[in-house]
Design an enzyme around this catalytic site. Structure first.
Site, PDB file in Angstrom:
ATOM      1  N   LEU A  26     -15.232   4.822  -4.510  1.00  0.00           N
ATOM      2  CA  LEU A  26     -13.699   4.645  -4.328  1.00  0.00           C
ATOM      3  C   LEU A  26     -13.145   3.207  -5.091  1.00  0.00           C
ATOM      4  O   LEU A  26     -13.689   2.266  -5.272  1.00  0.00           O
ATOM      5  CB  LEU A  26     -13.388   4.004  -2.981  1.00  0.00           C
ATOM      6  N   HIS A  76      -8.720  10.968  -1.746  1.00  0.00           N
ATOM      7  CA  HIS A  76      -8.127   9.708  -2.300  1.00  0.00           C
ATOM      8  C   HIS A  76      -7.788  10.171  -3.808  1.00  0.00           C
ATOM      9  O   HIS A  76      -8.651  10.577  -4.344  1.00  0.00           O
ATOM     10  CB  HIS A  76      -9.144   8.805  -2.300  1.00  0.00           C
ATOM     11  N   ARG A 107      -0.936   8.876  -0.391  1.00  0.00           N
ATOM     12  CA  ARG A 107      -2.256   9.499  -1.202  1.00  0.00           C
ATOM     13  C   ARG A 107      -2.127  10.950  -1.430  1.00  0.00           C
ATOM     14  O   ARG A 107      -2.490  11.387  -2.374  1.00  0.00           O
ATOM     15  CB  ARG A 107      -3.341   9.365  -0.332  1.00  0.00           C
ATOM     16  N   HIS A 146     -11.896  11.685   0.950  1.00  0.00           N
ATOM     17  CA  HIS A 146     -11.918  10.469   1.484  1.00  0.00           C
ATOM     18  C   HIS A 146     -11.982  10.318   2.982  1.00  0.00           C
ATOM     19  O   HIS A 146     -12.708   9.424   3.543  1.00  0.00           O
ATOM     20  CB  HIS A 146     -10.904   9.667   0.795  1.00  0.00           C
ATOM     21  N   ARG A 149      -3.033  10.206   6.464  1.00  0.00           N
ATOM     22  CA  ARG A 149      -2.952   8.998   6.765  1.00  0.00           C
ATOM     23  C   ARG A 149      -2.836   8.043   5.590  1.00  0.00           C
ATOM     24  O   ARG A 149      -2.945   8.125   4.292  1.00  0.00           O
ATOM     25  CB  ARG A 149      -4.621   8.403   6.893  1.00  0.00           C
ATOM     26  N   PHE A 164       0.736  -1.103  -0.054  1.00  0.00           N
ATOM     27  CA  PHE A 164      -0.297  -0.091  -0.104  1.00  0.00           C
ATOM     28  C   PHE A 164       0.851   1.384   0.004  1.00  0.00           C
ATOM     29  O   PHE A 164       2.224   1.140   0.251  1.00  0.00           O
ATOM     30  CB  PHE A 164      -0.885   0.049   1.197  1.00  0.00           C
ATOM     31  N   GLU A 200      -7.000   1.716  -3.185  1.00  0.00           N
ATOM     32  CA  GLU A 200      -5.488   1.866  -3.221  1.00  0.00           C
ATOM     33  C   GLU A 200      -4.997   0.362  -3.623  1.00  0.00           C
ATOM     34  O   GLU A 200      -3.937   0.098  -4.391  1.00  0.00           O
ATOM     35  CB  GLU A 200      -4.950   2.229  -2.203  1.00  0.00           C
ATOM     36  N   GLN A 249      -8.085  14.311   3.938  1.00  0.00           N
ATOM     37  CA  GLN A 249      -7.720  13.248   3.095  1.00  0.00           C
ATOM     38  C   GLN A 249      -8.461  13.402   1.587  1.00  0.00           C
ATOM     39  O   GLN A 249      -9.698  13.252   1.638  1.00  0.00           O
ATOM     40  CB  GLN A 249      -7.561  11.813   3.321  1.00  0.00           C
TER      41      GLN A 249
HETATM   42  C1  LIG Z   1     -14.818   3.839   0.374  1.00  0.00           C
HETATM   43  C2  LIG Z   1     -13.871   3.782   1.555  1.00  0.00           C
HETATM   44  C3  LIG Z   1     -12.998   2.735   1.626  1.00  0.00           C
HETATM   45  C4  LIG Z   1     -12.223   2.405   2.484  1.00  0.00           C
HETATM   46  N1  LIG Z   1     -11.129   1.728   2.692  1.00  0.00           N
HETATM   47  C5  LIG Z   1     -10.542   1.450   3.598  1.00  0.00           C
HETATM   48  C6  LIG Z   1      -9.247   0.628   3.875  1.00  0.00           C
HETATM   49  O1  LIG Z   1      -9.359  -0.465   2.856  1.00  0.00           O
HETATM   50  N2  LIG Z   1      -8.574   0.413   4.783  1.00  0.00           N
HETATM   51  C7  LIG Z   1      -8.686   1.361   5.663  1.00  0.00           C
HETATM   52  O2  LIG Z   1      -7.788   1.243   6.678  1.00  0.00           O
HETATM   53  N3  LIG Z   1      -9.532   2.399   5.687  1.00  0.00           N
HETATM   54  C8  LIG Z   1     -10.371   2.456   4.803  1.00  0.00           C
HETATM   55  N4  LIG Z   1     -11.446   3.504   4.618  1.00  0.00           N
HETATM   56  C9  LIG Z   1     -11.533   4.208   5.886  1.00  0.00           C
HETATM   57  C10 LIG Z   1     -12.362   3.354   7.033  1.00  0.00           C
HETATM   58  O3  LIG Z   1     -13.270   2.493   6.326  1.00  0.00           O
HETATM   59  C11 LIG Z   1     -13.093   4.422   8.019  1.00  0.00           C
HETATM   60  O4  LIG Z   1     -12.259   5.394   8.546  1.00  0.00           O
HETATM   61  C12 LIG Z   1     -13.639   3.601   9.124  1.00  0.00           C
HETATM   62  O5  LIG Z   1     -14.350   2.459   8.606  1.00  0.00           O
HETATM   63  C13 LIG Z   1     -14.602   4.310  10.020  1.00  0.00           C
HETATM   64  O6  LIG Z   1     -15.080   3.470  10.930  1.00  0.00           O
HETATM   65  P1  LIG Z   1     -15.652   4.272  12.279  1.00  0.00           P
HETATM   66  O7  LIG Z   1     -16.156   2.983  13.008  1.00  0.00           O
HETATM   67  O8  LIG Z   1     -15.081   5.253  12.822  1.00  0.00           O
HETATM   68  O9  LIG Z   1     -17.213   4.779  11.600  1.00  0.00           O
HETATM   69  P2  LIG Z   1     -18.285   4.512  10.613  1.00  0.00           P
HETATM   70  O10 LIG Z   1     -18.071   2.717  10.076  1.00  0.00           O
HETATM   71  O11 LIG Z   1     -18.447   5.417   9.582  1.00  0.00           O
HETATM   72  O12 LIG Z   1     -19.634   4.375  11.644  1.00  0.00           O
HETATM   73  C14 LIG Z   1     -19.890   5.464  12.311  1.00  0.00           C
HETATM   74  C15 LIG Z   1     -21.377   5.138  13.065  1.00  0.00           C
HETATM   75  O13 LIG Z   1     -21.805   6.283  13.474  1.00  0.00           O
HETATM   76  C16 LIG Z   1     -23.278   6.385  13.534  1.00  0.00           C
HETATM   77  N5  LIG Z   1     -23.494   7.605  13.819  1.00  0.00           N
HETATM   78  C17 LIG Z   1     -22.858   8.590  13.296  1.00  0.00           C
HETATM   79  N6  LIG Z   1     -23.562   9.801  13.520  1.00  0.00           N
HETATM   80  C18 LIG Z   1     -24.453   9.441  14.601  1.00  0.00           C
HETATM   81  C19 LIG Z   1     -25.498  10.093  15.386  1.00  0.00           C
HETATM   82  N7  LIG Z   1     -25.677  11.358  15.409  1.00  0.00           N
HETATM   83  N8  LIG Z   1     -26.336   9.343  16.170  1.00  0.00           N
HETATM   84  C20 LIG Z   1     -26.106   7.975  16.001  1.00  0.00           C
HETATM   85  N9  LIG Z   1     -25.245   7.270  15.237  1.00  0.00           N
HETATM   86  C21 LIG Z   1     -24.521   8.110  14.505  1.00  0.00           C
HETATM   87  C22 LIG Z   1     -23.268   5.647  12.171  1.00  0.00           C
HETATM   88  O14 LIG Z   1     -24.826   5.143  12.039  1.00  0.00           O
HETATM   89  C23 LIG Z   1     -22.397   4.665  12.117  1.00  0.00           C
HETATM   90  O15 LIG Z   1     -22.938   3.477  12.813  1.00  0.00           O
HETATM   91  C24 LIG Z   1     -12.368   3.442   3.517  1.00  0.00           C
HETATM   92  C25 LIG Z   1     -13.319   4.394   3.692  1.00  0.00           C
HETATM   93  C26 LIG Z   1     -14.013   4.526   2.380  1.00  0.00           C
HETATM   94  C27 LIG Z   1     -14.921   5.696   2.623  1.00  0.00           C
END
Ligand SMILES: Cc1cc2nc3c(=O)[nH]c(=O)nc-3n(C[C@H](O)[C@H](O)[C@H](O)COP(=O)(O)OP(=O)(O)OC[C@H]3O[C@@H](n4cnc5c(N)ncnc54)[C@H](O)[C@@H]3O)c2cc1C
Length: 558
Positions: free
Chosen positions: A238, A228, A272, A337, A372, A113, A241, A226
């Site tokens: 997306l 992408h 990135r 991203h 990142r 990566f 990568e 960030q």
């Molecule tokens: C398309 C894409 C591909 C990616 N691929 C990679 C990868 O291959 N490798 C990598 O390391 N990272 C990757 N990332 C980044 C990574 O996926 C995310 O940063 C990570 O999954 C975020 O997880 P999280 O648990 O913090 O939030 P999320 O998975 O976004 O979860 C947020 C949660 O909060 C809840 N929520 C939000 N606001 C409220 C509210 N006010 N009240 C109640 N609930 C709420 C939502 O319902 C959800 O359940 C990618 C990101 C994207 C966009």
């Protein structure tokens, strides 16, 4: 009123991991989420998760790559924790059931990566987030952890300087309810959708981050956004990568592999920020294709490998662009991203507000600094999710629940705020939101300049005024999306202002924050984190030192 010892806001990877850990340590914990947990954005993560599992690799090498990738803004003590914990967390997910892709001899396969000196990214085809999230959800179900789904948290309750829960709206019937907790874990993900072009799901509006901001917590390093490099032209979905990790090339309109100009050694596998800027320069200088894109070519990998390792993006390309990457290159352009900044917290998830923890993309530990590395965010969610759950479970042992009055007062205030939003006349949320997205894209994007940033700040101030006048016409009580959007708009405008003002103030180029009027990194004046405090006049900016342990800042070269 609903009460639990610990309430986790967010059902993505960070939230589920925090809840599971708190439960395993004996706490009464529940998760609340505005969508069903497996619809959280974590499910969309494609490329993989980093851990130094290889014999020649080490957590120290992972730390160095991460610190260098961060353009030396990450706190090195926090990065060390993440990289040390990585193998344990990834293997734990495997033991819980995540089906990682394998090498022929049965080990977890790892792909290269960007910015990594070693193939360190474990993956499950190009559906890594899907597999990880489903595994954790199964564990949460097995543990019998209560999940409140389809509740939007609208306000944190703070009583005598301690976060004691929140107010939330049950979206199927629009009822408001108070939730009491001895500790609250914020795991609400990123804010991608305040930009016009984003890889993020439409639920990613950053409202969770603004909950903390309203409760008096400063936001850290928000100017670092960030972009992408490779999002599908048009829809900005997306293109992982992993496509470049598996050997994909980037070409401009003249069929030049232009990365040789910008990162001679690492080429397409530079970090990135560098690849995103390189693509944008090619487009801006007229070497992109009409419409503003370049080609990501994986045709030479062959159908078998593409199906096996990049099957998801093949299908997305066919469905959303009518292009089969087995036969033709994919049209790509940079898009927002990831949010490097967020709610400041220590390596145990503790924020400056007692009783409030943060983990995942909404948090800023800070392990990603100014940029990142791919594969480090999924890792961040499970490493710091676990730690936040563990420490919240310890914290609640000595705490008693707050008196009911504090919740009732917040409930009344929230009911009033929502009723003030309803009515005929006034503006429509969508108009203000779209103007915000457009100004963020235009002036607070891959390249930034004082004039554009000033324009963005002025424009957002005006939009905030207009935002106050937005009214919700729909009286629907079930899934009133006009109301939900209007509530979250306020937070989006605030975050936009914090990002733009932080970017205007930071007169240097570092990681993803690139100023065309200040081309160099300036460690003398800017090797520091930004803290934005909410005031009625807008954010007040303060700064704090970056923690340097092993690696003195050096010029980044790839
Ligand atoms: C398309 C894409 C591909 C990616 N691929 C990679 C990868 O291959 N490798 C990598 O390391 N990272 C990757 N990332 C980044 C990574 O996926 C995310 O940063 C990570 O999954 C975020 O997880 P999280 O648990 O913090 O939030 P999320 O998975 O976004 O979860 C947020 C949660 O909060 C809840 N929520 C939000 N606001 C409220 C509210 N006010 N009240 C109640 N609930 C709420 C939502 O319902 C959800 O359940 C990618 C990101 C994207 C966009």
């Amino acid at each position: 009123m609903i009460k639990h010892d610990i309430l986790v806001i967010g059902g993505g990877l960070a939230g589920l991991r925090a809840a599971l850990e708190a439960h395993l340590r004996g706490a009464d914990v529940a998760v609340i989420s505005k969508v069903h947990p497996i619809r959280s954005h974590s499910v969309a993560a494609q490329g993989g998760i980093n851990a130094a599992l290889g014999q020649d690799d080490s957590w120290e090498a992972h730390t160095l790559d991460t610190v260098k990738g961060s353009d030396y803004l990450a706190d090195q003590d926090a990065v060390e924790v993440m990289c040390r914990d990585a193998p344990g967390r990834v293997l734990e997910m495997e033991h819980w059931g995540t089906l990682f892709s394998r090498t022929p001899d049965g080990h977890i396969a790892q792909r290269p990566f960007g910015g990594a000196g070693f193939p360190r990214t474990c993956y499950a085809g190009d559906r890594t987030g899907h597999n990880l999230l489903h595994t954790l959800y199964e564990q949460v179900l097995r543990a019998g952890i209560r999940i409140y789904r389809e509740w939007l948290v609208t306000r944190l309750v703070v009583d005598e300087g301690r976060c004691t829960g929140f107010i939330a709206m049950h979206t199927p019937d629009s009822k408001l309810e108070a939730f009491g907790a001895k500790a609250t874990v914020l795991a609400t993900g990123g804010y991608g959708r305040i930009y016009q072009r984003s890889t993020n799901a439409i639920i990613n509006r950053g409202y969770g981050i603004s909950l903390a901001y309203h409760a008096g917590v400063p936001l850290q390093d928000m100017e670092f956004v960030q972009f992408h490099p490779t999002t599908l032209m048009g829809s900005n979905i997306l293109m992982t990568e992993g496509a470049r990790g598996e050997g994909g090339y980037l070409y401009n309109r003249l069929h030049e592999r232009f990365m040789s100009t910008y990162a001679h050694d690492m080429m397409e596998l530079a970090p990135r920020d560098i690849v995103a800027r390189s693509i944008q320069i090619e487009i801006d200088e007229g070497r992109g294709f009409e419409g503003g894109y370049v080609h990501l070519d994986i045709t030479h990998l062959g159908e078998k490998k593409i199906e096996e390792r990049l099957g998801g993006i093949r299908q997305i390309s066919i469905d959303f662009a009518g292009i089969d990457p087995v036969k033709e290159p994919i049209p790509v352009q940079p898009g927002q991203h990831y949010s490097m900044g967020g709610v400041p917290c220590d390596v145990n998830g503790a924020t400056p507000l007692e009783g409030l923890y943060a983990a995942g993309e909404c948090a800023c530990v800070s392990v990603h600094g100014a940029n990142r590395l791919g594969g480090n965010s999924l890792l961040d969610t499970i490493v710091f999710g676990k730690r936040a759950g563990e420490h919240a479970a310890g914290f609640v042992k000595g705490i008693t629940m707050s008196a009911v009055d504090a919740y009732l007062e917040s409930l009344v205030r929230e009911k009033q705020a929502i009723s003030d939003l309803m009515g005929e006349g006034g503006g429509n949320f969508a108009v203000v939101r779209d103007e915000l997205r457009s100004v963020m894209q235009q002036d607070v994007g891959v390249f930034r300049h004082r004039d554009g940033l000033q324009r963005a700040v002025d424009m957002i101030k005006e939009l905030r005024e207009r935002g106050r006048n937005v009214r919700v016409k729909s009286n629907a009580t079930s899934f009133n999306f006009e109301l939900l959007n209007a509530i979250e708009l306020k937070g989006m405008l605030e975050l936009g202002q914090v990002i733009a003002e932080g970017a205007l103030a930071r007169e240097e180029s570092r990681g993803a924050h690139y100023r065309t009027d200040f081309l160099e990194r300036d460690d003398e004046h800017w090797l520091k984190h930004t803290l934005a405090y909410q005031t009625p006049e807008g954010p007040r900016l303060e700064y704090k030192d970056v923690t340097i342990t092993q690696f003195q800042p050096k010029r980044r070269e790839y």
